[in-house]
Design a protein around this motif. Structure first.
Motif, mmCIF file in Angstrom:
data_model
loop_
_atom_site.group_PDB
_atom_site.id
_atom_site.type_symbol
_atom_site.label_atom_id
_atom_site.label_comp_id
_atom_site.label_asym_id
_atom_site.label_seq_id
_atom_site.Cartn_x
_atom_site.Cartn_y
_atom_site.Cartn_z
ATOM 1 N N CYS A 112 3.619 -19.760 -1.105
ATOM 2 C CA CYS A 112 3.321 -21.190 -0.990
ATOM 3 C C CYS A 112 2.609 -21.671 -2.248
ATOM 4 N N ALA A 113 2.852 -22.945 -2.620
ATOM 5 C CA ALA A 113 2.228 -23.499 -3.823
ATOM 6 C C ALA A 113 1.610 -24.869 -3.583
ATOM 7 N N VAL A 114 1.413 -25.254 -2.324
ATOM 8 C CA VAL A 114 0.895 -26.591 -2.045
ATOM 9 C C VAL A 114 -0.498 -26.774 -2.641
ATOM 10 N N THR A 115 -1.305 -25.710 -2.617
ATOM 11 C CA THR A 115 -2.628 -25.755 -3.235
ATOM 12 C C THR A 115 -2.779 -24.570 -4.185
ATOM 13 N N GLU A 116 -3.719 -24.676 -5.109
ATOM 14 C CA GLU A 116 -3.993 -23.562 -6.013
ATOM 15 C C GLU A 116 -4.516 -22.366 -5.228
ATOM 16 N N LYS A 117 -5.292 -22.628 -4.180
ATOM 17 C CA LYS A 117 -5.781 -21.537 -3.333
ATOM 18 C C LYS A 117 -4.611 -20.769 -2.724
ATOM 19 N N GLY A 118 -3.585 -21.493 -2.272
ATOM 20 C CA GLY A 118 -2.412 -20.839 -1.715
ATOM 21 C C GLY A 118 -1.682 -20.000 -2.745
ATOM 22 N N SER A 119 -1.585 -20.508 -3.974
ATOM 23 C CA SER A 119 -0.928 -19.750 -5.042
ATOM 24 C C SER A 119 -1.694 -18.477 -5.361
ATOM 25 N N ARG A 120 -3.031 -18.575 -5.407
ATOM 26 C CA ARG A 120 -3.845 -17.381 -5.682
ATOM 27 C C ARG A 120 -3.684 -16.350 -4.574
ATOM 28 N N LYS A 121 -3.685 -16.816 -3.337
ATOM 29 C CA LYS A 121 -3.515 -15.902 -2.202
ATOM 30 C C LYS A 121 -2.183 -15.170 -2.296
ATOM 31 N N ALA A 122 -1.140 -15.888 -2.692
ATOM 32 C CA ALA A 122 0.182 -15.269 -2.817
ATOM 33 C C ALA A 122 0.185 -14.203 -3.904
ATOM 34 N N ARG A 123 -0.415 -14.511 -5.051
ATOM 35 C CA ARG A 123 -0.447 -13.527 -6.143
ATOM 36 C C ARG A 123 -1.216 -12.279 -5.736
ATOM 37 N N ARG A 124 -2.333 -12.475 -5.034
ATOM 38 C CA ARG A 124 -3.117 -11.315 -4.585
ATOM 39 C C ARG A 124 -2.307 -10.444 -3.634
ATOM 40 N N LEU A 125 -1.591 -11.076 -2.707
ATOM 41 C CA LEU A 125 -0.812 -10.308 -1.742
ATOM 42 C C LEU A 125 0.282 -9.508 -2.435
ATOM 43 N N VAL A 126 0.991 -10.129 -3.367
ATOM 44 C CA VAL A 126 2.070 -9.416 -4.057
ATOM 45 C C VAL A 126 1.506 -8.246 -4.862
ATOM 46 N N ARG A 127 0.392 -8.465 -5.559
ATOM 47 C CA ARG A 127 -0.216 -7.362 -6.320
ATOM 48 C C ARG A 127 -0.642 -6.230 -5.395
ATOM 49 N N PHE A 128 -1.214 -6.580 -4.244
ATOM 50 C CA PHE A 128 -1.640 -5.550 -3.287
ATOM 51 C C PHE A 128 -0.453 -4.731 -2.796
ATOM 52 N N LEU A 129 0.630 -5.408 -2.443
ATOM 53 C CA LEU A 129 1.808 -4.701 -1.946
ATOM 54 C C LEU A 129 2.384 -3.772 -3.008
ATOM 55 N N CYS A 130 2.327 -4.192 -4.257
ATOM 56 C CA CYS A 130 2.827 -3.343 -5.343
ATOM 57 C C CYS A 130 1.929 -2.127 -5.553
ATOM 58 N N ARG A 131 0.613 -2.329 -5.508
ATOM 59 C CA ARG A 131 -0.308 -1.204 -5.708
ATOM 60 C C ARG A 131 -0.251 -0.221 -4.549
ATOM 61 N N ALA A 132 -0.089 -0.732 -3.334
ATOM 62 C CA ALA A 132 -0.151 0.123 -2.147
ATOM 63 C C ALA A 132 0.985 1.134 -2.102
ATOM 64 N N ALA A 133 2.130 0.796 -2.651
ATOM 65 C CA ALA A 133 3.285 1.704 -2.641
ATOM 66 C C ALA A 133 4.064 1.483 -3.931
ATOM 67 N N PRO A 134 3.721 2.205 -4.985
ATOM 68 C CA PRO A 134 4.320 1.954 -6.302
ATOM 69 C C PRO A 134 5.839 2.078 -6.347
ATOM 70 N N ARG A 135 6.455 2.802 -5.395
ATOM 71 C CA ARG A 135 7.910 2.969 -5.429
ATOM 72 C C ARG A 135 8.622 1.956 -4.532
ATOM 73 N N ARG A 136 7.848 1.101 -3.908
ATOM 74 C CA ARG A 136 8.420 0.070 -3.041
ATOM 75 C C ARG A 136 9.099 -1.008 -3.881
ATOM 76 N N ARG A 137 10.135 -1.615 -3.326
ATOM 77 C CA ARG A 137 10.771 -2.763 -3.963
ATOM 78 C C ARG A 137 10.197 -4.044 -3.347
ATOM 79 N N VAL A 138 9.766 -4.958 -4.194
ATOM 80 C CA VAL A 138 9.172 -6.212 -3.738
ATOM 81 C C VAL A 138 10.009 -7.374 -4.265
ATOM 82 N N TYR A 139 10.230 -8.355 -3.403
ATOM 83 C CA TYR A 139 11.004 -9.545 -3.752
ATOM 84 C C TYR A 139 10.152 -10.766 -3.410
#
Length: 421
Positions: free
Chosen positions: A59-86
């Protein structure tokens, strides 16, 4: 080269995927549509921790929402480095480079191209055609996408483009499928429902009969005050299965600030439309969105907003601070209140919300309410047609049922009730 285990089924099982959705009802709908397409291609849906492929709808309606999205994607990538993320959704436009810099991110797809995501992941077709909303008790049906308005603070038209509508027949067919799948409540969703090409009164007359005489109901998502027309009120009155609850995108009660926002109705017209709605639909309730700290908002403007909220008598308010979004006119406006003042005003509206809830929900004490059960267990819980949270002692009810509950007592934030046999 050996295949990446993250891409391979285990013990002959199909590939496992998970979808994480942030933001509005449209995002929720589009996430379920993608999940349905992948499941139809033989993939297995699971939770993110166990999935080899994770899709994040951002979501990008607010900057807070954009930051939350970036944090979640980074977390998912770190949690399983061989996972595919879209990554898909509104925040992909401005954060595309940041997402693609993560090696686990295989694709970043903006809203106009979202149907391509299913093909990218699994080689199957995407699109809008839902038969189930999973374990959720609320199903969403998207009737339109995009927005052709030009509110000065809103980034959505830049990201999703002009309004496009789904045909009434497709909307009705999807409602039928969801009802056949056991959905007790269907929310009509869209980026700007008022712009559905056929007009909301015609839509209610198209889908309304589907909910007559069945244990299910429909509820409109967020609408502008301009949508509360005589034809809409008449259509809602014709169909008992349409909830008499309206979520109003109010934003401000100040005539001056509303003009600066690019909103079309002034406070006097808002009052008149709300009053007429209550006359035509006795017992109608309202929830609303309020934007605080818009550039140029003075104390008198905020006071006008609070006064109008009190007059409307909201059951619930979604209060959020102004967030300048890149590319919108308001991002360049001067006169933003200090952050501390904006926070104080948000807190004052939160206190007003609690007061209004006590008044509106308290008036329901003693009445028998139709409650969609969202949680059954030690303390069952759900929402009434009026969009009031109701809790009650466990009984012979299941999640997803519509229970008849007599409201016995007002508690902070909810009504306590008893099941009526």
């Amino acid at each position: 080269m050996a295949a990446d285990p993250a891409e391979m089924p285990l013990d002959g099982e199909p590939p496992a995927f998970a979808v994480r959705s942030l933001g509005c009802r449209v995002n929720q709908y589009e996430s379920r549509a993608l999940a349905g397409a992948l499941a139809g291609a033989g993939w297995r849906e699971t939770d993110a921790a166990a999935a080899s492929h994770v899709i994040v709808n951002v979501c990008a309606v607010t900057e807070k929402g954009s930051r939350k999205a970036r944090r979640l994607v980074r977390f998912l990538c770190r949690a399983a480095p061989r996972r595919r993320v879209y990554v898909m959704g509104c925040a992909t436009a401005h954060d595309r480079a940041a997402y693609l810099a993560l090696p686990q991110v295989r694709a970043v797809v903006p809203p106009p191209a979202r149907d391509a995501m299913a093909r990218i992941i699994a080689g199957c077709a995407g699109g809008d055609a839902l038969r189930s909303f999973g374990a959720r008790t609320r199903a969403y049906v998207k009737i339109q996408d995009g927005c052709s308005r030009a509110c000065t603070y809103c980034i959505v038209p830049l990201l999703r483009g002009p309004s496009r509508s789904r045909p009434a027949g497709d909307v009705a067919a999807e409602c039928r499928a969801l009802l056949a799948g056991g959905a007790p409540e269907i929310w009509i969703a869209g980026t700007h429902l008022d712009e559905w090409a056929g007009g909301l009164p015609a839509l209610l007359d198209s889908i309304g009969p589907l909910f007559d005489g069945v244990s299910a109901r429909a509820r409109l998502g967020s609408i502008g005050i301009e949508a509360l027309t005589e034809p809409l009120l008449a259509a809602a009155a014709r169909h008992a299965g349409i909830c008499r609850h309206f979520h109003i995108s109010l934003q401000s009660g100040s005539a001056r600030i509303r003009r600066r926002m690019g909103r079309r109705c002034g406070p006097d017209e808002i009052r008149a439309r709300i009053a007429r709605c209550r006359e035509a639909l006795p017992g109608a309730t309202f929830t609303g969105d309020i934007l605080v700290g818009f550039p140029g908002e003075e104390e008198e403007d905020f006071a006008a907003t609070a006064a109008l909220c009190r007059e409307i008598g909201f059951v619930k308010m979604h209060v959020f601070p102004f967030s300048p979004r890149p590319g919108t006119p308001a991002a360049g406006f001067s006169g933003r209140p200090a952050a501390a003042e904006t926070a104080s005003r948000c807190a004052r509206l939160a206190a007003l919300e609690r007061e209004l809830f006590a008044l509106q929900a308290g008036a329901l004490v003693g009445r028998t309410l139709a409650v969609v059960v969202e949680r059954a267990g030690a303390a069952a819980e759900g929402f009434s047609e009026e969009y009031v949270r109701v809790r009650f002692a466990p009984g012979a009810v299941r999640k997803g049922a519509i229970a008849r509950v007599r409201a016995a007592d007002l508690r902070p934030g909810f009504l306590w009730g008893e099941i009526v046999a």
